[in-house]
Design a protein around this motif. Sequence first.
Motif, mmCIF file in Angstrom:
data_model
loop_
_atom_site.group_PDB
_atom_site.id
_atom_site.type_symbol
_atom_site.label_atom_id
_atom_site.label_comp_id
_atom_site.label_asym_id
_atom_site.label_seq_id
_atom_site.Cartn_x
_atom_site.Cartn_y
_atom_site.Cartn_z
ATOM 1 N N HIS A 21 7.089 10.523 -0.442
ATOM 2 C CA HIS A 21 7.062 9.604 -0.936
ATOM 3 C C HIS A 21 7.329 9.642 -2.504
ATOM 4 O O HIS A 21 7.285 10.782 -3.689
ATOM 5 N N THR A 22 7.386 8.571 -3.419
ATOM 6 C CA THR A 22 7.196 9.098 -4.782
ATOM 7 C C THR A 22 6.650 9.509 -5.997
ATOM 8 O O THR A 22 6.378 9.982 -6.489
ATOM 9 N N GLY A 23 4.452 9.522 -4.971
ATOM 10 C CA GLY A 23 3.675 9.896 -5.223
ATOM 11 C C GLY A 23 2.667 9.169 -7.141
ATOM 12 O O GLY A 23 2.481 8.988 -7.650
ATOM 13 N N ASP A 26 -1.467 6.153 -4.194
ATOM 14 C CA ASP A 26 -2.184 6.171 -3.502
ATOM 15 C C ASP A 26 -1.120 5.536 -1.893
ATOM 16 O O ASP A 26 -0.263 4.223 -2.088
ATOM 17 N N TYR A 27 -1.543 6.452 -0.965
ATOM 18 C CA TYR A 27 -0.988 5.742 0.040
ATOM 19 C C TYR A 27 -1.357 4.179 0.570
ATOM 20 O O TYR A 27 -2.384 4.405 0.600
ATOM 21 N N ASP A 30 1.524 1.846 -2.816
ATOM 22 C CA ASP A 30 3.124 2.701 -4.148
ATOM 23 C C ASP A 30 4.015 0.867 -3.506
ATOM 24 O O ASP A 30 4.553 1.234 -2.456
ATOM 25 N N CYS A 33 7.410 3.398 -3.205
ATOM 26 C CA CYS A 33 7.875 3.250 -1.892
ATOM 27 C C CYS A 33 8.209 2.320 -0.901
ATOM 28 O O CYS A 33 8.636 2.642 -0.015
ATOM 29 N N ASN A 96 10.707 10.077 -10.084
ATOM 30 C CA ASN A 96 10.500 10.389 -8.601
ATOM 31 C C ASN A 96 11.057 9.753 -7.884
ATOM 32 O O ASN A 96 11.152 10.027 -6.003
#
Length: 104
Positions: A21-23, A26-27, A30, A33, A96
């Motif tokens: 995940h790119t970070g 939040d899930y 993103d 992502c 990322n």
Amino acid sequence: MIRIEFFKDGDMLTGFECKGHTGLADYGEDVVCAFISSACYLAVNTITEIIKLDARASATDGYMSLKIKESPQKAQDILNGLVLHLTELQKDYPNNIKVTITEV
């Protein structure tokens, strides 16, 4: 970080593995992502469902892979387009996204 490894046999791309995940958010929120996932899904679905190449595809949360079993030359434009798309995103998000090409 999302790591996308493309596999190459001579001049032919034969598949890829995308994981992580790119970070950046939040899930579920993103967008980078989501961009990557969408591009990878488009490539996999076009190769397996439209062109109908014999390929093994797998996807779970934070992971996707594609391995073309035969006739990879028919998927080169799609895979090269995916490499280009993801390497351009990598330029904007170098901390990322990491794209590599590995000879197999």
